[in-house]
Write a protein that holds these residues in place. Structure first.
Motif, mmCIF file in Angstrom:
data_model
loop_
_atom_site.group_PDB
_atom_site.id
_atom_site.type_symbol
_atom_site.label_atom_id
_atom_site.label_comp_id
_atom_site.label_asym_id
_atom_site.label_seq_id
_atom_site.Cartn_x
_atom_site.Cartn_y
_atom_site.Cartn_z
ATOM 1 N N PRO A 76 0.804 -1.221 0.000
ATOM 2 C CA PRO A 76 0.000 0.000 0.000
ATOM 3 C C PRO A 76 0.847 1.286 0.000
ATOM 4 C CG PRO A 76 -0.908 -1.567 1.564
ATOM 5 C CD PRO A 76 0.398 -2.133 1.084
ATOM 6 N N VAL A 77 1.986 1.284 0.710
ATOM 7 C CA VAL A 77 2.829 2.488 0.739
ATOM 8 C C VAL A 77 3.388 2.773 -0.647
ATOM 9 C CG1 VAL A 77 4.921 3.528 1.697
ATOM 10 C CG2 VAL A 77 3.360 2.262 3.196
ATOM 11 N N ALA A 78 3.881 1.736 -1.327
ATOM 12 C CA ALA A 78 4.413 1.922 -2.684
ATOM 13 C C ALA A 78 3.306 2.399 -3.632
ATOM 14 C CB ALA A 78 5.029 0.615 -3.192
ATOM 15 N N GLU A 79 2.097 1.839 -3.495
ATOM 16 C CA GLU A 79 0.979 2.266 -4.335
ATOM 17 C C GLU A 79 0.614 3.728 -4.066
ATOM 18 O OE1 GLU A 79 -2.501 -0.302 -4.532
ATOM 19 O OE2 GLU A 79 -1.237 -1.998 -3.932
ATOM 20 N N LEU A 80 0.613 4.134 -2.803
ATOM 21 C CA LEU A 80 0.295 5.527 -2.464
ATOM 22 C C LEU A 80 1.331 6.487 -3.039
ATOM 23 C CD1 LEU A 80 -0.838 4.826 1.169
ATOM 24 C CD2 LEU A 80 -2.229 6.104 -0.491
ATOM 25 N N LEU A 81 2.612 6.147 -2.934
ATOM 26 C CA LEU A 81 3.649 6.997 -3.522
ATOM 27 C C LEU A 81 3.419 7.144 -5.024
ATOM 28 C CD1 LEU A 81 6.841 5.712 -1.645
ATOM 29 C CD2 LEU A 81 5.854 8.014 -1.482
ATOM 30 N N GLY A 82 3.083 6.031 -5.688
ATOM 31 C CA GLY A 82 2.811 6.088 -7.128
ATOM 32 C C GLY A 82 1.562 6.894 -7.448
ATOM 33 N N PHE A 83 0.501 6.686 -6.693
ATOM 34 C CA PHE A 83 -0.754 7.387 -6.941
ATOM 35 C C PHE A 83 -0.570 8.900 -6.836
ATOM 36 C CE2 PHE A 83 -4.749 9.319 -5.631
ATOM 37 C CZ PHE A 83 -5.644 8.803 -6.553
ATOM 38 N N TYR A 84 0.179 9.349 -5.829
ATOM 39 C CA TYR A 84 0.384 10.789 -5.625
ATOM 40 C C TYR A 84 1.637 11.324 -6.323
ATOM 41 C CZ TYR A 84 -3.420 10.755 -2.278
ATOM 42 O OH TYR A 84 -4.666 10.637 -1.700
ATOM 43 N N SER A 85 2.307 10.465 -7.104
ATOM 44 C CA SER A 85 3.533 10.842 -7.842
ATOM 45 C C SER A 85 4.571 11.462 -6.908
ATOM 46 C CB SER A 85 3.215 11.801 -8.987
ATOM 47 O OG SER A 85 2.303 11.220 -9.879
ATOM 48 N N LEU A 86 4.830 10.769 -5.804
ATOM 49 C CA LEU A 86 5.792 11.250 -4.811
ATOM 50 C C LEU A 86 7.004 10.333 -4.744
ATOM 51 C CD1 LEU A 86 3.309 12.072 -1.897
ATOM 52 C CD2 LEU A 86 4.421 13.705 -3.440
ATOM 53 N N GLU A 87 8.137 10.930 -4.440
ATOM 54 C CA GLU A 87 9.360 10.173 -4.193
ATOM 55 C C GLU A 87 9.416 9.827 -2.697
ATOM 56 O OE1 GLU A 87 11.534 9.098 -6.484
ATOM 57 O OE2 GLU A 87 10.187 9.951 -7.987
ATOM 58 N N PRO A 88 10.212 8.826 -2.322
ATOM 59 C CA PRO A 88 10.316 8.454 -0.909
ATOM 60 C C PRO A 88 10.793 9.586 0.015
ATOM 61 C CG PRO A 88 11.153 6.688 -2.269
ATOM 62 C CD PRO A 88 10.884 7.855 -3.190
ATOM 63 N N ASP A 89 11.434 10.621 -0.538
ATOM 64 C CA ASP A 89 11.858 11.725 0.334
ATOM 65 C C ASP A 89 10.676 12.567 0.813
ATOM 66 O OD1 ASP A 89 11.310 13.113 -2.031
ATOM 67 O OD2 ASP A 89 13.191 14.213 -2.037
ATOM 68 N N ARG A 90 9.465 12.297 0.309
ATOM 69 C CA ARG A 90 8.244 12.968 0.781
ATOM 70 C C ARG A 90 7.399 12.039 1.660
ATOM 71 N NH1 ARG A 90 8.363 18.351 0.394
ATOM 72 N NH2 ARG A 90 6.108 18.435 0.328
ATOM 73 N N LEU A 91 8.001 10.940 2.114
ATOM 74 C CA LEU A 91 7.320 9.936 2.925
ATOM 75 C C LEU A 91 7.760 10.047 4.384
ATOM 76 C CD1 LEU A 91 5.677 7.268 3.376
ATOM 77 C CD2 LEU A 91 7.720 6.038 2.597
ATOM 78 N N ILE A 92 6.787 10.103 5.278
ATOM 79 C CA ILE A 92 7.031 10.049 6.722
ATOM 80 C C ILE A 92 6.263 8.835 7.248
ATOM 81 C CG2 ILE A 92 6.723 11.189 8.950
ATOM 82 C CD1 ILE A 92 6.594 13.880 7.392
ATOM 83 N N VAL A 93 6.977 7.899 7.868
ATOM 84 C CA VAL A 93 6.348 6.715 8.437
ATOM 85 C C VAL A 93 6.370 6.840 9.962
ATOM 86 C CG1 VAL A 93 6.409 4.199 8.648
ATOM 87 C CG2 VAL A 93 7.020 5.283 6.477
ATOM 88 N N VAL A 94 5.195 6.725 10.582
ATOM 89 C CA VAL A 94 5.059 6.810 12.030
ATOM 90 C C VAL A 94 4.852 5.392 12.549
ATOM 91 C CG1 VAL A 94 3.809 7.882 13.941
ATOM 92 C CG2 VAL A 94 3.908 9.053 11.716
ATOM 93 N N HIS A 95 5.744 4.961 13.469
ATOM 94 C CA HIS A 95 5.663 3.583 13.944
ATOM 95 C C HIS A 95 6.146 3.442 15.374
ATOM 96 C CE1 HIS A 95 10.025 2.676 13.610
ATOM 97 N NE2 HIS A 95 9.985 3.563 12.632
ATOM 98 N N ASP A 96 5.779 2.324 15.986
ATOM 99 C CA ASP A 96 6.220 1.972 17.327
ATOM 100 C C ASP A 96 7.690 1.578 17.295
ATOM 101 O OD1 ASP A 96 5.237 -0.380 15.809
ATOM 102 O OD2 ASP A 96 5.825 -1.493 17.602
ATOM 103 N N GLU A 97 8.379 1.807 18.410
ATOM 104 C CA GLU A 97 9.804 1.462 18.496
ATOM 105 C C GLU A 97 10.105 0.891 19.880
ATOM 106 O OE1 GLU A 97 13.093 0.395 17.619
ATOM 107 O OE2 GLU A 97 12.461 1.733 16.008
ATOM 108 N N LEU A 98 10.487 -0.379 19.920
ATOM 109 C CA LEU A 98 10.822 -1.064 21.170
ATOM 110 C C LEU A 98 12.082 -0.509 21.823
ATOM 111 C CD1 LEU A 98 10.291 -4.775 20.084
ATOM 112 C CD2 LEU A 98 9.095 -3.663 21.964
ATOM 113 N N ASP A 99 13.033 -0.073 21.025
ATOM 114 C CA ASP A 99 14.344 0.331 21.540
ATOM 115 C C ASP A 99 14.393 1.773 22.014
ATOM 116 O OD1 ASP A 99 15.493 -2.187 21.222
ATOM 117 O OD2 ASP A 99 15.861 -1.815 19.099
#
Length: 192
Positions: A76-99
């Motif tokens: 889904p992330v790759a599809e969203l980048l393609g749909f909005y014609s964005l490069e990965p430098d415009r991607l922010i991923v928010v996630h949990d971090e154990l460390d």
């Protein structure tokens, strides 16, 4: 140029997972959606998407929660980048971090997956790890509890008391990255 920022909150679909530590990325997106007065709608990329401006005349945000399980978030992330014609430098991923200790937000760009299967799958699908991560600290499991069990448990009662503040801090970090860049956001969040 008014390219939006794609902000992806990682988690698992379904009400049974909604309060899990592993779903803190999607909790942050709910906070952001409230702030920008946007509502999530089904999108053809197998994600729920909400769009709006970070503040009037501010950067556009596309908030996305994949409808897949955490470990297969990459498609889904790759599809969203393609749909909005964005490069990965415009991607922010928010996630949990154990460390990272609970109630801490840390920001970085690039790097490996650090054992996080959702990040691993995004790197594989997008073809690079060169995107921004808002890492929301959930701390380590107590005793000998396996990490996989810990992340799939809801936040404890003590954690739930401060969880709204943690979600607000992570949402602040996303908005500051989009408006002022990663370095400015790191100055704020890594020195407090």
């Amino acid at each position: 140029m008014d390219d939006p920022w794609l902000v992806v909150g990682l988690g698992n679909p379904g009400a049974g997972y909604s309060g899990n530590r592993h779903n803190v990325g999607q909790m942050v997106l709910a906070t952001l959606a409230d702030r920008i007065d946007a509502r999530f709608k089904t999108h053809r990329t197998n994600a729920a998407v909400a769009e709006g401006r970070s503040y009037p005349a501010g950067p556009r945000l596309v908030l996305a929660k994949p409808n897949t399980f955490m470990n297969v978030s990459g498609g889904p992330v790759a599809e969203l980048l393609g749909f909005y014609s964005l490069e990965p430098d415009r991607l922010i991923v928010v996630h949990d971090e154990l460390d990272i200790p609970y109630d801490t937000v840390r920001l970085k760009r690039g790097g490996g997956h650090g054992g996080h299967n959702g990040i691993r799958d995004i790197i594989a699908a997008v073809g690079t790890g060169d995107f921004t991560r808002v890492r929301v600290g959930i701390g380590r499991p107590p005793g000998r509890m396996p990490a996989a069990d810990f992340v799939l448990k809801d936040f404890g009662s003590t954690e739930r008391e401060t969880l709204p503040n943690l979600l607000e801090d992570a949402a602040d970090a996303v908005q500051q990255i989009a408006a002022e860049g990663l370095a400015a956001a790191q100055l704020k969040f890594h020195t407090s």
